[in-house]
Design an enzyme around this catalytic site. Structure first.
Site, PDB file in Angstrom:
ATOM      1  N   GLU A   1      -2.116   1.430  -4.951  1.00 32.64           N
ATOM      2  CA  GLU A   1      -1.674   2.832  -5.084  1.00 32.64           C
ATOM      3  C   GLU A   1      -2.803   3.666  -5.652  1.00 32.64           C
ATOM      4  O   GLU A   1      -2.579   4.689  -6.277  1.00 32.64           O
ATOM      5  CB  GLU A   1      -0.344   2.957  -5.836  1.00 32.64           C
ATOM      6  CG  GLU A   1      -0.220   2.187  -7.130  1.00 32.64           C
ATOM      7  CD  GLU A   1      -0.801   2.922  -8.308  1.00 32.64           C
ATOM      8  OE1 GLU A   1      -2.037   2.841  -8.475  1.00 32.64           O
ATOM      9  OE2 GLU A   1      -0.053   3.541  -9.076  1.00 32.64           O
TER      10      GLU A   1
ATOM     11  N   GLY B   1      -4.916   3.457  -7.994  1.00 33.03           N
ATOM     12  CA  GLY B   1      -5.188   3.628  -9.418  1.00 33.03           C
ATOM     13  C   GLY B   1      -4.378   4.705 -10.099  1.00 33.03           C
ATOM     14  O   GLY B   1      -4.659   5.075 -11.239  1.00 33.03           O
TER      15      GLY B   1
ATOM     16  N   ASP C   1     -10.509   4.510  -1.068  1.00 33.10           N
ATOM     17  CA  ASP C   1     -10.995   3.499  -0.125  1.00 33.10           C
ATOM     18  C   ASP C   1     -12.518   3.408  -0.151  1.00 33.10           C
ATOM     19  O   ASP C   1     -13.218   4.431  -0.141  1.00 33.10           O
ATOM     20  CB  ASP C   1     -10.573   3.860   1.303  1.00 33.10           C
ATOM     21  CG  ASP C   1      -9.095   3.587   1.550  1.00 33.10           C
ATOM     22  OD1 ASP C   1      -8.350   3.433   0.572  1.00 33.10           O
ATOM     23  OD2 ASP C   1      -8.710   3.528   2.724  1.00 33.10           O
TER      24      ASP C   1
ATOM     25  N   ASP D   1       0.846  -1.195   0.000  1.00 34.40           N
ATOM     26  CA  ASP D   1       0.000   0.000   0.000  1.00 34.40           C
ATOM     27  C   ASP D   1       0.885   1.251   0.000  1.00 34.40           C
ATOM     28  O   ASP D   1       1.663   1.453   0.931  1.00 34.40           O
ATOM     29  CB  ASP D   1      -0.859  -0.074   1.274  1.00 34.40           C
ATOM     30  CG  ASP D   1      -2.014   0.892   1.262  1.00 34.40           C
ATOM     31  OD1 ASP D   1      -2.088   1.724   0.347  1.00 34.40           O
ATOM     32  OD2 ASP D   1      -2.838   0.817   2.202  1.00 34.40           O
TER      33      ASP D   1
HETATM   34  C1  GLA Z   1      -5.233   2.423   2.934  1.00 32.35           C
HETATM   35  C2  GLA Z   1      -5.807   1.339   2.051  1.00 32.35           C
HETATM   36  C3  GLA Z   1      -6.830   0.545   2.827  1.00 32.35           C
HETATM   37  C4  GLA Z   1      -6.199  -0.036   4.081  1.00 32.35           C
HETATM   38  C5  GLA Z   1      -5.566   1.059   4.919  1.00 32.35           C
HETATM   39  C6  GLA Z   1      -4.731   0.505   6.053  1.00 32.35           C
HETATM   40  O1  GLA Z   1      -6.194   3.396   3.260  1.00 32.35           O
HETATM   41  O2  GLA Z   1      -6.375   1.877   0.891  1.00 32.35           O
HETATM   42  O3  GLA Z   1      -7.354  -0.481   2.021  1.00 32.35           O
HETATM   43  O4  GLA Z   1      -5.244  -1.000   3.715  1.00 32.35           O
HETATM   44  O5  GLA Z   1      -4.703   1.860   4.126  1.00 32.35           O
HETATM   45  O6  GLA Z   1      -4.125   1.501   6.795  1.00 32.35           O
END
Ligand code: GLA
Length: 513
Positions: A307, A309, A330, A269
């Site tokens: 990342e 997109g 998210d 991530d």
């Molecule tokens: C980002 C990701 C989520 C999750 C959180 C964890 O926001 O997009 O899917 O993994 O981090 O901190």
């Protein structure tokens, strides 16, 4: 006489210098240690220098490494500047470095509110300890296909329900629940620990889990013994999104650690890495670094790129060893957000196929924020798009109706179809949409969505959606068959709901009998 001439010369030079370099009041050039700044972004050093056009500088933080000071303005004994963390959705953070009495302070409006931290001139030892050492990136290349993820990965992930409050006990209980509920046998195989498992690095740089995960290897063994696979999470940045240590500067070492524990899946991530991996090339290179490191372990590990997109990730996701890549922001547990992602942010459908999938984020089904019809829409949208199906609810307490929806074989078959075609919108009429997904057996999945707040008819006109007239229609939920529907098919669809059909072309009638 001579002394006076010298003094005049010095005065003249000083005046000239002052003209060439605008004054910044008290001398603030040099290196400064900031103490007790809020942990996000965790400012630890300032470097301030004079430049031809005024003042320049960098700011070093635990999250973003060393970033340039932008939009610098000066006043007597004060300097204000912004930093940009590479995320276009987050406003630039603005700081002010100023002398109050005899003490220097850095005040700022960071992501977690305003702050005021004292600063002092750095000693050589402090500089050596606090300087951020940039890790080199590998030259770009293409990793070959490794044969994993021929269909979209299916499993469970801890984040949507538990966030960073995840532990060994919950992961074990989830694995048990996946077996007991039949979800494993329905195809959900990965039990993924998202952010929140990390502890600290030791003197050798090896990353250890925190106290909530006493023994990762034992946990992996437990999950494997139940016929399941286990996944973990890290970031190419120094910090993960929840503020735990990321893999920056430790990619190869962490890949080896994960493989030694028996990990089968890594979600990587971007998080704080967005501060410096903010170009198409650098973000691709950092994902390639971990992709190659995972391959080098010799263990088959599904690699999930997260990342959000950026930089058309689907175009190069496979080349860095990725098997799925997030295409969206998210997800949250509400219809508006889910529908925004599901209907509008479907990545580039042509990038999806066996070995590499667009990922519109994990499921929110069973978390309580959506009605039964909205949840059905959620699952069908994901299945129609050949999306990875990562459950995001508490499986140990899931209601029978939730489990029934999640293990609906007909929907899973559509998602997992071996052709790997990502379905798309075929027609749209105000709040109604018809989506199609071609399947390997020659049939087509057709989803009739009603995005309105009240029930209404949704019409599929076969020619309009690229199908032949008079194909046989099977309604997946009601089980009803319509052998000769003519030129179109109309279904009453509940508010924010969906009707899911399998349409068999007329040419296949005799084969089916
Ligand atoms: C980002 C990701 C989520 C999750 C959180 C964890 O926001 O997009 O899917 O993994 O981090 O901190």
């Amino acid at each position: 006489m001579i002394r006076r001439a010298c003094a005049t010369l010095i005065g003249l030079l000083a005046a000239l210098g002052a003209q060439a370099r605008p004054p910044i009041g008290a001398d603030m050039t040099g290196d400064w240690v900031v103490t007790a700044a809020p942990s996000n972004p965790g400012v630890r050093l300032l470097h301030i220098a004079r430049a031809a056009n005024g003042v320049t500088g960098t700011i070093t933080s635990d999250w973003y490494g060393e970033l340039p000071m932008l939009d610098v303005t000066t006043e007597p004994a004060a300097l204000s500047f912004s930093i940009y963390n590479g995320n276009p959705r987050i406003a630039r953070m603005r700081f002010r470095f100023a002398q109050v009495g005899s003490q220097w302070h850095l005040t700022g409006a960071g992501r977690r509110g305003s702050s005021d931290a004292p600063a002092h001139r750095a000693t050589g030892a402090e500089l050596a300890r606090l300087t951020f050492h940039a890790a080199p990136l590998p030259p770009l290349r293409e990793l070959p296909d490794d044969g994993l993820a021929r269909t979209p990965p299916m499993g469970w992930s801890s984040w949507n329900k538990f966030e960073a409050a995840i532990d060994d006990v919950t992961v074990r209980a989830t694995a048990d629940a996946m077996v007991r509920s039949g979800l494993r046998d329905a195809g959900y195989h990965y039990v993924n620990i998202d952010d929140g498992w990390q502890g600290a690095r030791d003197a050798q740089g090896i990353l250890h889990p925190n106290a909530r995960f006493p023994d990762m290897k034992a946990l992996a063994d437990y999950v494997h013994a139940r016929g399941l696979k286990i996944g973990i999470y890290s970031s190419p940045g120094p910090k993960t999104c929840a503020g735990f240590p990321g893999s920056y500067g430790h990619a190869a070492q962490d890949a080896k650690t994960f493989a030694a524990w028996g990990i089968d899946y890594l979600k990587y991530d971007l998080c704080s890495g967005e501060g410096f991996f903010n170009t198409a090339e650098s973000v691709r290179a950092t994902y390639q670094e971990m992709g190659a490191a995972l391959r080098a372990t010799g263990r088959p590990i599904v690699y999930s790129l997260c990342e959000y997109g950026r930089f058309d990730v689907g175009a190069w996701g496979r080349k860095v060893g990725g098997h799925l890549w997030r295409t969206t922001r998210d997800i949250t547990d509400d219809y508006g957000n889910m529908a925004g992602i599901g209907f509008e942010s479907d990545g580039m459908p042509d990038h999806a196929g066996p070995g590499g999938w667009n990922d519109p984020d994990m499921l929110e089904i069973g978390n309580g924020g959506m009605t039964a019809d909205e949840e059905r829409t959620h699952l069908v949208l994901w299945a129609m798009q050949a999306a990875p199906l990562m459950l995001g609810n508490d499986l140990t307490t899931a209601a029978p109706a939730t489990l029934a929806l999640l293990s609906n074989r007909a929907v899973i078959v559509i998602d997992q179809d071996r052709l790997g075609v990502q379905g798309r919108r075929a027609s749209i009429d105000r709040a109604t949409e018809v989506w199609t997904k071609m399947l390997a057996d020659g049939t087509t999945a057709v989803a009739l969505f009603n995005r309105a707040d009240k029930a209404q008819d949704v019409v599929a006109v076969w020619r309009q959606i690229g199908l032949a007239d008079d194909g046989a229609v099977h309604d997946v939920w009601t089980g009803t068959d319509t052998p000769h529907p003519g030129t179109n098919y109309t279904a009453r669809v509940p508010a924010r709901g969906v009707v899911l059909l399998i349409v068999r072309p007329p040419s296949q009638r005799q084969i089916v009998g």
